[in-house]
Design a protein around this motif. Structure first.
Motif, PDB file in Angstrom:
ATOM      1  N   ALA A  97       0.831  -1.200   0.000  1.00  0.00           N
ATOM      2  CA  ALA A  97       0.000   0.000   0.000  1.00  0.00           C
ATOM      3  C   ALA A  97       0.862   1.244   0.000  1.00  0.00           C
ATOM      4  CB  ALA A  97      -0.920   0.008   1.210  1.00  0.00           C
ATOM      5  N   ASN A  98       0.410   2.239  -0.717  1.00  0.00           N
ATOM      6  CA  ASN A  98       1.055   3.555  -0.715  1.00  0.00           C
ATOM      7  C   ASN A  98       0.293   4.419   0.288  1.00  0.00           C
ATOM      8  OD1 ASN A  98       1.254   6.494  -1.742  1.00  0.00           O
ATOM      9  ND2 ASN A  98       2.976   5.443  -2.705  1.00  0.00           N
ATOM     10  N   VAL A  99       0.967   4.781   1.364  1.00  0.00           N
ATOM     11  CA  VAL A  99       0.297   5.393   2.516  1.00  0.00           C
ATOM     12  C   VAL A  99       0.822   6.788   2.771  1.00  0.00           C
ATOM     13  CG1 VAL A  99      -0.149   5.190   4.987  1.00  0.00           C
ATOM     14  CG2 VAL A  99      -0.061   3.126   3.573  1.00  0.00           C
ATOM     15  N   LEU A 100      -0.104   7.699   2.962  1.00  0.00           N
ATOM     16  CA  LEU A 100       0.237   9.044   3.430  1.00  0.00           C
ATOM     17  C   LEU A 100      -0.010   9.056   4.939  1.00  0.00           C
ATOM     18  CD1 LEU A 100       1.103  11.901   2.564  1.00  0.00           C
ATOM     19  CD2 LEU A 100      -1.323  12.472   2.378  1.00  0.00           C
ATOM     20  N   ARG A 101       1.043   9.282   5.683  1.00  0.00           N
ATOM     21  CA  ARG A 101       0.934   9.215   7.134  1.00  0.00           C
ATOM     22  C   ARG A 101       0.395  10.521   7.702  1.00  0.00           C
ATOM     23  NH1 ARG A 101       6.858   7.339   8.724  1.00  0.00           N
ATOM     24  NH2 ARG A 101       7.233   9.250   7.554  1.00  0.00           N
ATOM     25  N   THR A 102      -0.014  10.436   8.959  1.00  0.00           N
ATOM     26  CA  THR A 102      -0.548  11.629   9.627  1.00  0.00           C
ATOM     27  C   THR A 102       0.569  12.591  10.028  1.00  0.00           C
ATOM     28  OG1 THR A 102      -0.468  10.452  11.747  1.00  0.00           O
ATOM     29  CG2 THR A 102      -2.549  10.398  10.516  1.00  0.00           C
ATOM     30  N   TRP A 103       1.790  12.122   9.989  1.00  0.00           N
ATOM     31  CA  TRP A 103       2.918  12.979  10.325  1.00  0.00           C
ATOM     32  C   TRP A 103       4.041  12.723   9.332  1.00  0.00           C
ATOM     33  CZ3 TRP A 103       7.469  10.449  11.391  1.00  0.00           C
ATOM     34  CH2 TRP A 103       7.365   9.078  11.685  1.00  0.00           C
ATOM     35  N   GLY A 104       5.015  13.636   9.304  1.00  0.00           N
ATOM     36  CA  GLY A 104       6.139  13.435   8.410  1.00  0.00           C
ATOM     37  C   GLY A 104       5.907  14.072   7.060  1.00  0.00           C
ATOM     38  N   PRO A 105       6.763  13.715   6.113  1.00  0.00           N
ATOM     39  CA  PRO A 105       6.675  14.316   4.770  1.00  0.00           C
ATOM     40  C   PRO A 105       5.333  14.047   4.120  1.00  0.00           C
ATOM     41  CG  PRO A 105       8.711  13.067   5.051  1.00  0.00           C
ATOM     42  CD  PRO A 105       7.862  12.760   6.239  1.00  0.00           C
ATOM     43  N   ARG A 106       4.844  15.047   3.393  1.00  0.00           N
ATOM     44  CA  ARG A 106       3.566  14.900   2.690  1.00  0.00           C
ATOM     45  C   ARG A 106       3.789  14.174   1.374  1.00  0.00           C
ATOM     46  NH1 ARG A 106       0.429  14.577   6.556  1.00  0.00           N
ATOM     47  NH2 ARG A 106      -0.486  16.468   7.435  1.00  0.00           N
ATOM     48  N   VAL A 107       4.252  12.951   1.507  1.00  0.00           N
ATOM     49  CA  VAL A 107       4.471  12.108   0.335  1.00  0.00           C
ATOM     50  C   VAL A 107       4.130  10.685   0.725  1.00  0.00           C
ATOM     51  CG1 VAL A 107       6.900  11.781   0.935  1.00  0.00           C
ATOM     52  CG2 VAL A 107       6.148  11.393  -1.412  1.00  0.00           C
ATOM     53  N   GLY A 108       3.509   9.967  -0.177  1.00  0.00           N
ATOM     54  CA  GLY A 108       3.146   8.594   0.128  1.00  0.00           C
ATOM     55  C   GLY A 108       4.346   7.682   0.212  1.00  0.00           C
ATOM     56  N   LEU A 109       4.321   6.787   1.166  1.00  0.00           N
ATOM     57  CA  LEU A 109       5.375   5.795   1.331  1.00  0.00           C
ATOM     58  C   LEU A 109       4.786   4.406   1.100  1.00  0.00           C
ATOM     59  CD1 LEU A 109       7.120   7.149   4.562  1.00  0.00           C
ATOM     60  CD2 LEU A 109       7.753   7.557   2.174  1.00  0.00           C
ATOM     61  N   ARG A 110       5.587   3.520   0.523  1.00  0.00           N
ATOM     62  CA  ARG A 110       5.095   2.181   0.232  1.00  0.00           C
ATOM     63  C   ARG A 110       5.439   1.235   1.362  1.00  0.00           C
ATOM     64  NH1 ARG A 110       2.314  -0.076  -3.206  1.00  0.00           N
ATOM     65  NH2 ARG A 110       2.314   1.833  -4.441  1.00  0.00           N
ATOM     66  N   TYR A 111       4.434   0.515   1.784  1.00  0.00           N
ATOM     67  CA  TYR A 111       4.597  -0.480   2.837  1.00  0.00           C
ATOM     68  C   TYR A 111       4.198  -1.851   2.319  1.00  0.00           C
ATOM     69  CZ  TYR A 111       5.051   3.436   6.057  1.00  0.00           C
ATOM     70  OH  TYR A 111       5.476   4.567   6.692  1.00  0.00           O
ATOM     71  N   TRP A 112       4.777  -2.868   2.953  1.00  0.00           N
ATOM     72  CA  TRP A 112       4.524  -4.250   2.577  1.00  0.00           C
ATOM     73  C   TRP A 112       4.124  -5.068   3.799  1.00  0.00           C
ATOM     74  CZ3 TRP A 112       4.864  -6.144  -2.419  1.00  0.00           C
ATOM     75  CH2 TRP A 112       5.437  -5.281  -3.363  1.00  0.00           C
ATOM     76  N   GLY A 113       3.258  -6.024   3.581  1.00  0.00           N
ATOM     77  CA  GLY A 113       2.965  -6.989   4.628  1.00  0.00           C
ATOM     78  C   GLY A 113       3.969  -8.125   4.579  1.00  0.00           C
ATOM     79  N   LYS A 114       3.818  -9.069   5.511  1.00  0.00           N
ATOM     80  CA  LYS A 114       4.750 -10.190   5.588  1.00  0.00           C
ATOM     81  C   LYS A 114       4.281 -11.382   4.765  1.00  0.00           C
ATOM     82  CE  LYS A 114       6.665  -8.882  10.064  1.00  0.00           C
ATOM     83  NZ  LYS A 114       6.930  -9.300  11.465  1.00  0.00           N
ATOM     84  N   GLY A 115       3.078 -11.314   4.259  1.00  0.00           N
ATOM     85  CA  GLY A 115       2.599 -12.354   3.355  1.00  0.00           C
ATOM     86  C   GLY A 115       1.741 -13.411   4.007  1.00  0.00           C
ATOM     87  N   THR A 116       0.944 -14.052   3.168  1.00  0.00           N
ATOM     88  CA  THR A 116       0.125 -15.181   3.598  1.00  0.00           C
ATOM     89  C   THR A 116       0.240 -16.268   2.534  1.00  0.00           C
ATOM     90  OG1 THR A 116      -2.083 -15.868   4.343  1.00  0.00           O
ATOM     91  CG2 THR A 116      -2.007 -14.273   2.548  1.00  0.00           C
ATOM     92  N   LEU A 117       0.406 -17.501   2.966  1.00  0.00           N
ATOM     93  CA  LEU A 117       0.673 -18.598   2.038  1.00  0.00           C
ATOM     94  C   LEU A 117      -0.618 -19.184   1.490  1.00  0.00           C
ATOM     95  CD1 LEU A 117       2.629 -20.634   0.716  1.00  0.00           C
ATOM     96  CD2 LEU A 117       2.468 -22.001   2.817  1.00  0.00           C
ATOM     97  N   VAL A 118      -0.663 -19.305   0.186  1.00  0.00           N
ATOM     98  CA  VAL A 118      -1.770 -19.978  -0.507  1.00  0.00           C
ATOM     99  C   VAL A 118      -1.215 -21.213  -1.193  1.00  0.00           C
ATOM    100  CG1 VAL A 118      -3.439 -19.810  -2.376  1.00  0.00           C
ATOM    101  CG2 VAL A 118      -3.094 -17.864  -0.832  1.00  0.00           C
ATOM    102  N   THR A 119      -1.778 -22.342  -0.876  1.00  0.00           N
ATOM    103  CA  THR A 119      -1.353 -23.601  -1.496  1.00  0.00           C
ATOM    104  C   THR A 119      -2.562 -24.240  -2.169  1.00  0.00           C
ATOM    105  OG1 THR A 119       0.303 -23.943   0.239  1.00  0.00           O
ATOM    106  CG2 THR A 119      -0.267 -25.838  -1.127  1.00  0.00           C
ATOM    107  N   VAL A 120      -2.422 -24.501  -3.458  1.00  0.00           N
ATOM    108  CA  VAL A 120      -3.513 -25.103  -4.225  1.00  0.00           C
ATOM    109  C   VAL A 120      -3.075 -26.505  -4.636  1.00  0.00           C
ATOM    110  CG1 VAL A 120      -5.054 -24.866  -6.190  1.00  0.00           C
ATOM    111  CG2 VAL A 120      -4.136 -22.817  -5.070  1.00  0.00           C
ATOM    112  N   SER A 121      -3.802 -27.487  -4.172  1.00  0.00           N
ATOM    113  CA  SER A 121      -3.465 -28.883  -4.491  1.00  0.00           C
ATOM    114  C   SER A 121      -4.215 -29.337  -5.743  1.00  0.00           C
ATOM    115  CB  SER A 121      -3.823 -29.786  -3.319  1.00  0.00           C
ATOM    116  OG  SER A 121      -5.216 -29.756  -3.082  1.00  0.00           O
ATOM    117  N   SER A 122      -3.575 -30.213  -6.476  1.00  0.00           N
ATOM    118  CA  SER A 122      -4.182 -30.693  -7.736  1.00  0.00           C
ATOM    119  C   SER A 122      -5.077 -31.907  -7.496  1.00  0.00           C
ATOM    120  CB  SER A 122      -3.085 -31.051  -8.734  1.00  0.00           C
ATOM    121  OG  SER A 122      -2.215 -32.011  -8.178  1.00  0.00           O
TER     122      SER A 122
END
Length: 122
Positions: A97-122
């Motif tokens: 997500a590109n997030v504009l914070r409530t404080w700091g520079p008025r520019v969006g910063l990109r953040y990442w989550g840690k992920g979630t695993l999806v496994t699809v079996s055949s």
């Protein structure tokens, strides 16, 4: 600190469905675009879907017609509804997500989550 937390991954049979969620928290003024990416074993991370703050969506060709990205701006949450899953969809799915914070520079910063695993079996 802004945090993104993904959930909803798991093991599903080919042809099944999953709904992933990405909840953003922290000092958020507004969230611009949000996106989902995935990284399969032994492969590079690839872009899957994208949604703007206004709701415009885009998808990579391999998931078009099977996947829907959406967001709830009031909850700072994005979703990825995945249907007709295939074994090739097996990957760790990351939210960004590109997030504009409530404080700091008025520019969006990109953040990442840690992920979630999806496994699809055949």
């Amino acid at each position: 600190q802004v945090q993104l937390v993904e959930s909803g991954g798991g093991l599903v049979q080919s042809g099944g469905s999953l709904r992933l969620s990405c909840a953003a928290s922290g000092p958020i003024l507004t969230i611009n675009d949000m996106g989902w990416y995935r990284q399969a074993p032994g492969k590079e991370r690839e872009w899957v879907a994208h949604i703007t703050s206004g709701g415009t969506t885009n998808y990579t060709d391999s998931v078009k017609g099977r996947v829907t990205i959406s967001r709830d701006n009031a909850k700072n949450t994005a979703y990825l509804q995945m249907n007709s899953l295939k074994p090739d969809d097996t990957a760790v799915y990351y939210c960004s997500a590109n997030v504009l914070r409530t404080w700091g520079p008025r520019v969006g910063l990109r953040y990442w989550g840690k992920g979630t695993l999806v496994t699809v079996s055949s």
